[in-house]
Design an enzyme around this catalytic site. Structure first.
Site, short mmCIF file in Angstrom:
data_model
loop_
_atom_site.label_atom_id
_atom_site.label_comp_id
_atom_site.label_asym_id
_atom_site.label_seq_id
_atom_site.Cartn_x
_atom_site.Cartn_y
_atom_site.Cartn_z
NE ARG A 77 -4.55 -1.20 0.31
CZ ARG A 77 -4.63 -1.98 -0.87
NH1 ARG A 77 -3.54 -2.65 -1.60
NH2 ARG A 77 -5.49 -3.17 -0.82
CD GLU A 134 -3.51 3.73 -4.82
OE1 GLU A 134 -2.33 3.14 -5.05
OE2 GLU A 134 -4.01 2.28 -5.06
CG HIS A 159 -3.87 -0.75 -6.37
ND1 HIS A 159 -4.06 -0.11 -5.54
CD2 HIS A 159 -3.82 -1.43 -6.12
CE1 HIS A 159 -3.83 -0.99 -4.26
NE2 HIS A 159 -3.58 -2.13 -4.86
P1 NAI Z 1 -2.18 -11.28 4.61
O1 NAI Z 1 -2.74 -10.71 5.90
O2 NAI Z 1 -2.11 -12.54 4.08
O3 NAI Z 1 -0.76 -10.60 4.67
C1 NAI Z 1 0.16 -10.12 5.80
C2 NAI Z 1 1.53 -10.41 6.06
O4 NAI Z 1 1.71 -8.73 7.19
C3 NAI Z 1 1.13 -11.24 7.72
O5 NAI Z 1 1.85 -11.94 7.23
C4 NAI Z 1 0.73 -10.18 9.09
O6 NAI Z 1 1.79 -10.76 10.05
C5 NAI Z 1 2.12 -9.13 8.13
N1 NAI Z 1 1.70 -7.65 9.50
C6 NAI Z 1 0.96 -7.38 9.40
N2 NAI Z 1 1.82 -6.62 10.64
C7 NAI Z 1 3.08 -6.18 10.21
C8 NAI Z 1 3.72 -4.97 10.87
N3 NAI Z 1 3.77 -4.67 11.22
N4 NAI Z 1 5.48 -5.77 9.74
C9 NAI Z 1 5.54 -6.91 9.61
N5 NAI Z 1 4.94 -7.38 8.56
C10 NAI Z 1 3.34 -7.20 9.07
O7 NAI Z 1 -1.78 -10.87 3.49
P2 NAI Z 1 -1.52 -10.32 1.54
O8 NAI Z 1 -2.91 -11.59 0.75
O9 NAI Z 1 -0.13 -10.84 2.08
O10 NAI Z 1 -1.63 -8.41 1.32
C11 NAI Z 1 -0.81 -8.47 1.90
C12 NAI Z 1 -0.86 -6.52 1.87
O11 NAI Z 1 -0.71 -6.61 0.19
C13 NAI Z 1 -2.55 -6.71 1.60
O12 NAI Z 1 -2.16 -5.45 2.77
C14 NAI Z 1 -2.16 -5.16 0.39
O13 NAI Z 1 -2.41 -4.33 1.20
C15 NAI Z 1 -1.69 -5.13 -0.35
N6 NAI Z 1 -1.93 -5.78 -1.47
C16 NAI Z 1 -1.69 -5.01 -2.91
C17 NAI Z 1 -2.48 -5.70 -4.34
C18 NAI Z 1 -2.13 -4.74 -5.53
O14 NAI Z 1 -2.29 -4.85 -6.32
N7 NAI Z 1 -0.76 -3.88 -5.18
C19 NAI Z 1 -3.60 -6.52 -3.94
C20 NAI Z 1 -3.63 -7.08 -2.86
C21 NAI Z 1 -2.99 -7.18 -2.04
#
Ligand code: NAI
Length: 335
Positions: free
Chosen positions: A234, A263, A295
């Site tokens: 993000r 954005e 994005h």
């Molecule tokens: P997820 O929920 O499976 O993984 C997120 C990870 O971040 C978890 O392991 C969590 O423990 C960790 N986390 C939480 N707080 C943290 C911190 N302070 N420091 C380090 N790690 C921390 O989510 P997923 O599916 O892997 O997605 C990750 C992010 O990718 C989403 O939150 C979203 O913002 C972004 N995203 C971007 C897309 C794009 O098109 N550019 C599409 C889909 C998601």
């Protein structure tokens, strides 16, 4: 149910229509949801929104007055929704928690490789019949240390792919995934060590209070000279002004970003006839070692099909009054 689908982009319309199979009355609205457009949801019971829509407190209040009881997010991230306010107004919210982590992980690698091997620059040269290789030198990914911030669904897949490249993997995440340690020899470490030791840093943590501007002047000052930073998480995870300063003094060697902190209203829209008003992104785009995309990391056929199917299923469950697995429930932060 009558559903106002805001930010209904051309690229997703056919997927939504196909997933819906005429069950719900989908009103496809191209505009993004905001205080100015909220009235377009009049007469609907459900609103569906995408990542660039505004579901802040004042907008939710207006939706509440229109009688909207359910917000179906067509995204995994929900940092654009005021969950506390929604709970107070008794508006249920559901998301699409997983539609294709492969899409985003593979795109992350695409950004790394395109920057490293200077593909965009090379393409423009060839178009001008300039076949010189000077200035196009990259580096081997093999043996490089990559720091992964957030090893959830997407970060884990990034680890898997980079292990195949022969990279050494560091990670920072409050929850350690033991299988990544065993399978890919990944080492969990603290945030500062990851910053200090990584040749490439890639962001896959959600945007929340603790992660906002996690990449800033202070953390950049710890990083190796010439580090590559990739953000497909993000925009708010990085302080863009600090990134620009570090690009100006070559502390950052490469910056690839699929997201941008400002954005909303900019990305997903054709502004080619407009005068760009955002001086920060204008400066960012002026660096040759920067690659910004709007994005699109999620944008694969598989992901679009899954997003549409899950969104319609969430609406089905709401209509039937059944438990919605993908509901996001607001929890009071600990005192
Ligand atoms: P997820 O929920 O499976 O993984 C997120 C990870 O971040 C978890 O392991 C969590 O423990 C960790 N986390 C939480 N707080 C943290 C911190 N302070 N420091 C380090 N790690 C921390 O989510 P997923 O599916 O892997 O997605 C990750 C992010 O990718 C989403 O939150 C979203 O913002 C972004 N995203 C971007 C897309 C794009 O098109 N550019 C599409 C889909 C998601």
């Amino acid at each position: 149910m009558k559903v106002a689908v805001f930010s209904a982009h051309k690229f997703e319309k056919e997927y939504l229509i196909s997933a819906n199979t005429n069950k719900h009355d989908l009103i496809l609205i191209e505009s993004r949801l905001s205080a100015d457009t909220v009235s377009l949801a009049k007469g609907c019971q459900v609103v569906s929104i995408f990542v660039s829509d505004d579901a802040s407190s004042p907008v939710l209040e207006k939706l509440n007055l229109l009688g909207i009881r359910f917000l179906a997010l067509r995204s995994a991230g929900f940092n654009h929704v005021d969950l506390e306010k929604a709970k107070k107004l008794n508006i249920k919210i559901a998301r699409v928690p997983e539609y294709s982590p492969y899409a985003v992980a593979e795109y992350t690698i695409a950004l790394m490789l395109a920057l490293n091997r200077k593909l965009i620059r090379s393409h423009y040269r060839i178009m001008e019949q300039n076949f010189s290789l000077d200035g196009l030198t990259g580096f081997d990914m093999n043996g490089k240390k990559v720091g992964i911030i957030g090893t959830g669904k997407i970060g884990s897949l990034v680890a898997k792919i980079l292990f195949g490249f022969g990279c050494k993997l560091l990670a920072f995440d409050p929850f350690q995934n033991e299988s990544l340690i065993k399978q890919y020899n990944l080492t969990y470490t603290d945030f500062n060590t990851l910053c200090r030791e990584s040749d490439i840093i890639t962001l896959h943590a959600p945007l929340q209070n603790e992660t906002e501007y996690i990449i800033n002047e202070e953390s950049i000052s710890l990083m190796k000279q010439g580090v590559m930073i990739i953000n497909t998480g993000r925009g708010g995870l990085v302080n863009t002004k600090d990134i620009i300063e570090a690009l100006k003094n070559s502390r950052i060697g490469y910056f690839g970003s699929d997201v941008y902190e400002e954005e909303e209203g900019l990305f997903f829209v054709d502004h080619s006839e407009d005068i760009l008003q955002d001086d920060i992104i204008a400066r960012l785009m002026s660096f040759r070692n920067v690659l910004v995309t709007s994005h699109q990391a999620f944008l694969t056929d598989t992901a679009l099909r899954n997003i549409s199917n899950t969104t319609i299923q969430n609406i089905d469950l709401f209509e039937k009054g059944e438990k919605i697995q993908n509901e996001i429930v607001f929890h009071e932060p600990p005192a």
